[in-house]
Design an enzyme around this catalytic site. Structure first.
Site, PDB file in Angstrom:
ATOM      1  N   SER A  13      -1.742  -5.262  -0.451  1.00 54.67           N
ATOM      2  CA  SER A  13      -1.853  -6.038   0.783  1.00 54.67           C
ATOM      3  C   SER A  13      -1.956  -7.530   0.429  1.00 54.67           C
ATOM      4  CB  SER A  13      -3.060  -5.531   1.583  1.00 54.67           C
ATOM      5  OG  SER A  13      -3.110  -6.117   2.856  1.00 54.67           O
ATOM      6  N   ASP A  36       4.295   0.733   8.615  1.00 49.52           N
ATOM      7  CA  ASP A  36       3.509  -0.500   8.488  1.00 49.52           C
ATOM      8  C   ASP A  36       4.097  -1.567   9.406  1.00 49.52           C
ATOM      9  OD1 ASP A  36       2.132  -2.796   7.645  1.00 49.52           O
ATOM     10  OD2 ASP A  36       2.258  -2.280   5.516  1.00 49.52           O
ATOM     11  N   HIS A  95      -0.103   0.461   7.557  1.00 48.72           N
ATOM     12  CA  HIS A  95      -0.419  -0.407   6.432  1.00 48.72           C
ATOM     13  C   HIS A  95      -1.518   0.170   5.533  1.00 48.72           C
ATOM     14  CE1 HIS A  95      -0.899  -4.067   4.161  1.00 48.72           C
ATOM     15  NE2 HIS A  95      -2.171  -4.117   4.478  1.00 48.72           N
TER      16      HIS A  95
END
EC number: 2.3.1.-
Lengths: 370, 370
Positions: free
Chosen positions: B145, B316, B349
């Site tokens: 991330s 995501d 995500h």
């Protein structure tokens, strides 16, 4: 500017689905075109959460309406042929009775004493307008976004009053992602100290007003109404010019932030926060499965119409295309002749307001076949 | 409970990319496994926005870490083979110098006097830890991330210090949808009167604290970290039991609302709001195109590594799969041997934290080849 708005008084008491009733309530509406002698050329349009009944310009009110590109003489929803009615949702503050209206029992604004609102109530109120106009059966019922859910309720609750249906960017029930977004929008308003449990200055011209909550709610709305794909092309990583930037810490720096701020500013004091809360929750509550013993498909199968057009867009994250597929499949199983159109417009849920070319082609083509 | 946390003092002054410098700053980190004699078995992990350096349990701190399922003896990131380092980002409040730390120049907390933070600074601080541990070259740099963006910066700014790279659910630059979400999260905090321009009670145990803003920010985060698909299966339209419902107007009614509330409550007083603002903005600012004359691809092509694994997930919405495809294509064009894995995990995500089975298979398989 002349006002084309008309009002229809609802029967009093007007019972609400979840209990209670309204007394002396009304809904605002506008019409365009001419109802023919057979009274069989009427189209009713049910709107999304925030628009008024002013769907398009006309002789009495030449200002552009919220679906100006779609409807008018010679357009997809052709007012030379159709008698078009657009109703402001019950509970909305654009002329219809809503939480900001005066409660006749107290002489004060309803605020949170307004009875719980459902989209079935919105549908029932719109049906009163149609009946009062002397129309037994609509040629077509068009519902966009929240209005698409209200349209499903309308057809279920008032069988044999609709011949054809156009379902635009909507859903047969609220899914958890949409509920989460709307819940957070409501929470932003509820947590704003200036909301004051619904007790803010209702006229929107004083200091006690949940500007912060409404701004966050609107921005979150706009984010989910559009799409990442559109914004990559439109905003990319373009910065604001130095003089456009805010002077405060963590102030706006990218164009996309300024775009959201513009949307929020235009909205914040132009929509009653309590009305917003009521309509938002009504959207969460809607579930056609309630009419089908817990099954969306069985609920849809109870709708009796001749033809339908169901449109959705692949970039819609709020009302995903699978939900339009469900509606199309359900109406087909119910015996309707269904056209299903899946568009790739980049604008997300709002595509029906922006990609007029593709939506016009689909809706105009469908209406031409009626 | 014993604390496995170590601290690495940064050179003083420690210059920041966007200007200014930190004096006497440090970053927290943890390590697992044993550095071999050749010092060539080190893996550095850079985290998402909020996790600490406690990535997994160990002898000194047996509490589960944020990537417990992924790493440990015999797991995908196998501490029997690798010497694993996880660094708490500079600017995060989990032991590293951050806006809540004391500014040695004043003896007071930095708050908004903390210099502007970029992910390049996060990368540079992590690199100091690696160097101080006597490691000239990492066997692998893993970034998840936000940490994935910091990892790209690390490899660009410190050439020839990384052999292989694992890029997890990240992006080569922030796109406008992600910027819009993060901007709105920051705005919810900024507009909370209790934020007080960064002057809230920094210890998190007083009344003056932006609970409302942090709660909204966290809920919006969770909404964008997960996926609509997962929630359809997990929450559908399940209601809370009557006794779980809030008594207040427009209170929670659906399970998904209660789920978000639980996430927010666990987060609100456990992460410093100013640190959140700094790291959030750093994510918006990151753009590898700055290193490629305005081109993402040219920026990526400047990275010199031998092998890479790039993973992303189709659900995501914050770091869409197209952005992982860009990273994979860019690293390949740079001459690396690249494995690209596109997963269909429904969790969005956050899949890298939840779908341990599929992520383990990809990451474990890649590391086994090194």
């Amino acid at each position: 500017m002349a006002d084309a708005r008309r009002y229809c008084t609802l029967p009093s008491p007007f019972p609400m689905k979840r209990g209670g009733a309204l007394h002396g309530a009304r809904v605002a509406y506008e019409t365009w075109g001419t109802l023919n002698a057979a009274r069989d050329n009427a189209i009713l349009v049910l709107t999304g959460l925030s628009p008024s009944a002013h769907m398009m310009s006309g002789a009495e009110d030449p200002s552009p309406g919220w679906w100006e590109g779609m409807a008018g003489p010679g357009k997809a929803i052709d007012t030379d042929r159709w008698f078009v009615i657009c109703v402001n949702s019950l509970g909305s503050d654009k002329g219809s009775t809503c939480p900001a209206s005066t409660n006749p029992a107290t002489g004060e604004a309803y605020r949170l004493d307004f009875p719980e609102l459902s989209l079935e109530d919105v549908a029932n109120a719109a049906h009163v307008v149609v009946r009062e106009l002397g129309i037994a059966r609509l040629a077509c019922l068009v519902g966009c976004s929240m209005g698409g859910m209200a349209a499903l309720a309308y057809m279920l609750l008032h069988p044999d009053t609709v011949r054809a249906h156009v379902s635009v960017d909507t859903a047969p029930q609220a899914q958890p992602f949409a509920i989460a977004i709307r819940s957070l929008q409501r929470e932003a308003i509820r947590l704003d100290p200036q909301w004051a449990n619904g007790g803010y200055d209702i006229h929107g011209d004083g200091e006690r007003y949940p500007d912060m909550g409404m701004s966050i709610a609107r921005k979150l709305g706009v984010i989910t109404y559009r799409s990442a794909m559109e914004w990559n092309g439109r905003f990319a990583r373009i910065r604001l010019d130095a003089e456009q930037r805010e002077e405060q810490p963590f102030g706006f720096e990218f164009q996309v932030e300024s775009y959201l701020e513009g949307h929020a500013r235009r909205f914040v004091r132009s929509f009653d926060p309590n009305s917003y809360l009521y309509l938002s929750r009504a959207s969460d509550w809607f579930d056609i499965a309630e009419y089908g013993g817990g099954s969306v498909m069985e609920g849809l199968k109870r709708i009796r119409i001749e033809r339908a057009l169901v449109i959705g867009v692949s970039t819609d994250i709020l009302f995903p295309l699978e939900q339009q597929e469900q509606i199309a499949a359900g109406l087909e199983a119910a015996g309707a002749n269904v056209d299903f159109v899946a568009l790739d417009s980049p604008q997300g849920h709002d595509a029906f307001l922006v990609d007029i070319e593709n939506y016009s082609r689909a809706i105009g083509g469908f209406l031409a076949k009626l």
